[in-house]
Design a protein around this motif. Sequence first.
Motif, PDB file in Angstrom:
ATOM      1  N   THR A  84       0.843  -1.142   0.033  1.00  0.00           N
ATOM      2  CA  THR A  84      -0.211   0.174   0.033  1.00  0.00           C
ATOM      3  C   THR A  84       0.886   1.228  -0.126  1.00  0.00           C
ATOM      4  O   THR A  84       1.751   1.368   0.992  1.00  0.00           O
ATOM      5  N   VAL A  85       0.642   2.200  -1.100  1.00  0.00           N
ATOM      6  CA  VAL A  85       1.530   3.436  -0.958  1.00  0.00           C
ATOM      7  C   VAL A  85       1.128   4.139  -0.179  1.00  0.00           C
ATOM      8  O   VAL A  85       0.053   4.433   0.364  1.00  0.00           O
ATOM      9  N   LEU A  86       1.928   4.774   0.719  1.00  0.00           N
ATOM     10  CA  LEU A  86       1.819   5.796   1.819  1.00  0.00           C
ATOM     11  C   LEU A  86       2.085   6.949   1.661  1.00  0.00           C
ATOM     12  O   LEU A  86       1.356   7.780   1.956  1.00  0.00           O
ATOM     13  N   THR A  87       3.445   7.344   0.734  1.00  0.00           N
ATOM     14  CA  THR A  87       3.642   8.559   0.689  1.00  0.00           C
ATOM     15  C   THR A  87       4.770   8.523  -0.371  1.00  0.00           C
ATOM     16  O   THR A  87       5.473   7.598  -0.406  1.00  0.00           O
ATOM     17  N   SER A  88       5.162   9.598  -1.049  1.00  0.00           N
ATOM     18  CA  SER A  88       6.469   9.846  -1.785  1.00  0.00           C
ATOM     19  C   SER A  88       7.098  11.218  -1.500  1.00  0.00           C
ATOM     20  O   SER A  88       6.217  12.025  -1.063  1.00  0.00           O
ATOM     21  N   TYR A  89       8.251  11.083  -1.402  1.00  0.00           N
ATOM     22  CA  TYR A  89       9.104  12.367  -0.839  1.00  0.00           C
ATOM     23  C   TYR A  89      10.428  12.483  -1.408  1.00  0.00           C
ATOM     24  O   TYR A  89      11.132  11.438  -1.984  1.00  0.00           O
ATOM     25  N   ARG A  90      10.954  13.810  -1.486  1.00  0.00           N
ATOM     26  CA  ARG A  90      12.274  13.844  -2.189  1.00  0.00           C
ATOM     27  C   ARG A  90      13.032  14.032  -0.657  1.00  0.00           C
ATOM     28  O   ARG A  90      12.790  15.034   0.062  1.00  0.00           O
ATOM     29  N   TRP A  91      14.162  13.419  -0.755  1.00  0.00           N
ATOM     30  CA  TRP A  91      15.131  13.678   0.529  1.00  0.00           C
ATOM     31  C   TRP A  91      16.430  14.013   0.060  1.00  0.00           C
ATOM     32  O   TRP A  91      16.830  13.661  -0.953  1.00  0.00           O
ATOM     33  N   ARG A 101      20.593  13.528  -2.796  1.00  0.00           N
ATOM     34  CA  ARG A 101      19.206  13.819  -3.242  1.00  0.00           C
ATOM     35  C   ARG A 101      18.600  12.925  -4.108  1.00  0.00           C
ATOM     36  O   ARG A 101      18.933  12.258  -5.060  1.00  0.00           O
ATOM     37  N   GLN A 102      17.130  12.154  -3.502  1.00  0.00           N
ATOM     38  CA  GLN A 102      16.444  11.234  -4.192  1.00  0.00           C
ATOM     39  C   GLN A 102      15.122  11.259  -4.130  1.00  0.00           C
ATOM     40  O   GLN A 102      14.776  11.829  -2.783  1.00  0.00           O
TER      41      GLN A 102
END
Length: 162
Positions: A84-91, A101-102
């Motif tokens: 289940t997708v929770l979130t997507s983020y740039r780190w 950076r990814q």
Amino acid sequence: MVTFYDTPQEARRDAAARGLREKVVCLVTRAGSSGPELLVFDHVPDGGAGVQVVAGGVEPGETPERAATRELHEESGLSLTRPTVLTSYRWEAQLPERFTRQVCHAYALTAPAGTPDTWDHLAEGRYTFRFRWAPLHAPGLDWEMDAALPHLNQLLHKELQA
């Protein structure tokens, strides 16, 4: 620094536009006697990598969802489906040896009954990962691997209310 996206599709478009690596983070949970537990691992021997969860890169032509199940199997030996997708983020972070950076896609998975309390798994034929369960409220994760935990807690709370 962590920047969240509204959708995984937005994250993927941004990663492509910026030429950034995409990564998946697998947050596997189970019901523990004291509340929800999160699957974590340590390297054996300890090389200073800290407490981690299963994570890895999205390969060319692969969806993040597929990468999550593949990485989970490669790194832990578990074959779980339907993340289940929770979130997507740039780190973005200045590490001691480099700037990184990814774009990360975090997925929730549920361990089946009978999953061991601890086990060792040889990943890529060269790394031994020692898996264990940690309290979800304080898993002691290193790096950015805790960025999606609030989203996981929201999902688990919704499931309890249903």
